[in-house]
Design a protein around this motif. Structure first.
Motif: not given
Length: 389
Positions: A315, A310, A174, A109, A54
Motif C-alpha cells: 500500500s 510504496k 492501510p 494500486q 489515507e
C-alpha cells in the motif's frame, strides 16, 4: 470510467461559460476572478487530500467527491450571481481536487496489482471524458438547452455512472499495524518528489498555456480565423488522448525516464515550430506534437510518486501523490497569467518559446528524479542489518 467522469465534469461546465456569463450579466473582470475559484479549490483540496484518502480509503473519497460535483453542476447552471458562481466553482474545484488525488491513488494500486505501467491509459480516460463532456455541451447549446437543464442532466448522469462502477474501485485503507512502524519521511524532504513535482508542474504550465493561448497564437501569428484558431487546442487534446493510449506500451519498452525525456523534446519541438513558423499547417502540427509529447508527463510523474511512497505491504503513496499534484496545480493556476504577461512584454510567439523551454525542462527533471530514486534505494540497502558498508 472514474477518470472519464473527472474529465467530463470540466468538459461539461467550462464550454457553457458564455451562456452563464449572459444570464449573470457578468463583466469580463469579475467573471475572470470567479473562474479562478475552481483552480483555487483544486489546489487547496490537493494539499489535504493525501492524508484524507489515507485515513478513509479511495472508494469513499471518490464517491463523496463525485456526488458533490454531480449536485453542484445544476446549481452552477442555475446561478445568476457572479460571487455565488465563484463560491460554487471553489467547492466544485475542491471536490474535483479530492477526486483527482483519490482516483490516481486507486490507479496506482491497480497498476501495482497488474504489475505493469498503465497510468497513461487511465489519463487517456480523462482526456476522452473531457472531449465527450465538451461535445455534449456543444450539442446542448446548439439545441438551445439552458445551462441549468444541461448541467442537471450531466450531474445526474455522473452519479448514475458512479453507482455502476463504484463497487469495483479499489478502496482499502492501510492496515492498522502500519501506524506502529517507523515514521515516514515527509514528502517535502525527499528530492525525488520535488523533481517529479517539477515534471508535473512543467507539464501543467505547458498544457494550461496551450489551452488558454493556442487560439490567440494561431489568430495573431498564423492569421487564421477565430473558428480555426479554436481548433488548435482540439488538435492538442486529441493528440494527447491518442498518445496516452499508447503511453503504457512506450513506457514498458523504454522505461519511464526515457519516456518523459523523449516526450519533453517532442513537445519542445512542436511548441517552437508553432511559435516561430508562420504557416497555419505547421502551427496545428506543432500543437499536435506538443499534445503527444506532454501526454505521458503527468500520469507517469504521479505513477512514480506513488511508487516512491510504496510500503512493504504494497500500500502507500497517498501523501506522495497529493504532494506532486498540489505543486502541479500551481502550474494550472499561475501558468496562463504568466504566459499572458510574457506575451504582453514580448509577443505571442515569444511567450510560446518560453513555454517550449519549460516543456523541455521536463527531461532533466525526469533524469534527476531517476537518479534520486536510485540514491534512496542505495541508502536503504546500506541501512539494512548486516549490510556491507
Amino acid at each position: 470510467m472514474v477518470f472519464a467522469l473527472n474529465g467530463a465534469a470540466l468538459g461539461s461546465w467550462a464550454p457553457r461559460v458564455p451562456a452563464l456569463s449572459g444570464q449573470m450579466h457578468a463583466e469580463p473582470g469579475p467573471l475572470g476572478l470567479a473562474l479562478l475559484g475552481a483552480s483555487v479549490g483544486m489546489l487547496l483540496a490537493a494539499v489535504v487530500s493525501g492524508r484524507l484518502v489515507e485515513r478513509t480509503g479511495t472508494r469513499l473519497m471518490i464517491a463523496v467527491s463525485v456526488v458533490i460535483a454531480g449536485l453542484l453542476l445544476p446549481a452552477i447552471g442555475a446561478t445568476t450571481s457572479v460571487p455565488l458562481f465563484g463560491v460554487e466553482l471553489l467547492v466544485l474545484g475542491a471536490s474535483v481536487g479530492v477526486l483527482d488525488v483519490a482516483m490516481n491513488i486507486a490507479a496506482v494500486q491497480v497498476e501495482r496489482d497488474e504489475g505493469k505501467p498503465i497510468m497513461p491509459l487511465f489519463h487517456a480516460g480523462f482526456s476522452v471524458g473531457a472531449l465527450i463532456g465538451s461535445a455534449a455541451a456543444g450539442l446542448a447549446a446548439s439545441h438551445d438547452w439552458t445551462p441549468d437543464r444541461h448541467l442537471a442532466v450531466a450531474g445526474a448522469f455522473a452519479i448514475v455512472v458512479l453507482l455502476v462502477v463504484l463497487r469495483d474501485v479499489p478502496g482499502t485503507r492501510p492496515p492498522h499495524h502500519e501506524k506502529a512502524t517507523a515514521p515516514r519521511v515527509a514528502p517535502a524532504r525527499r528530492p525525488v518528489l520535488w523533481l517529479l513535482a517539477a515534471v508535473a508542474l512543467a507539464s501543467a504550465i505547458a498544457e494550461g498555456a496551450s489551452s488558454d493561448w493556442s487560439a490567440m497564437l494561431m489568430v495573431n501569428v498564423h492569421g487564421v480565423g477565430q473558428g480555426a484558431g479554436a481548433l488548435a487546442f482540439s488538435v492538442f487534446s486529441l493528440a494527447m488522448a491518442f498518445a496516452r493510449l499508447g503511453g503504457s506500451w512506450l513506457q514498458q519498452k523504454i522505461g519511464p525516464t526515457r519516456t518523459l525525456a523523449f516526450g519533453a523534446l517532442l513537445a519542445g519541438v512542436g511548441l517552437v515550430s508553432a511559435a516561430l513558423v508562420p504557416v497555419p499547417a505547421v502551427g496545428f502540427a506543432g500543437f499536435a506534437l506538443a499534445g503527444a509529447g506532454l501526454a505521458a508527463s503527468f500520469p507517469v510523474a504521479l505513477g512514480l510518486a506513488g511508487e516512491a511512497g510504496k510500503r512493504e505491504d504494497g500500500s502507500g503513496g497517498e501523501r506522495e501523490i497529493a504532494f506532486v499534484t498540489a505543486i502541479a496545480y500551481t502550474g494550472f493556476l499561475a501558468g496562463p497569467p504568466m504566459i499572458g504577461g510574457i506575451a504582453q512584454v514580448t509577443s505571442y510567439a515569444g511567450s510560446f518559446v518560453v513555454v517550449a523551454v519549460i516543456a523541455v525542462l521536463i527531461a532533466p527533471a525526469a533524469i534527476g528524479a531517476g537518479r534520486a530514486k536510485a540514491a534512496e534505494g542505495r541508502r536503504k540497502e546500506s541501512a539494512l542489518p548486516g549490510a556491507v558498508r
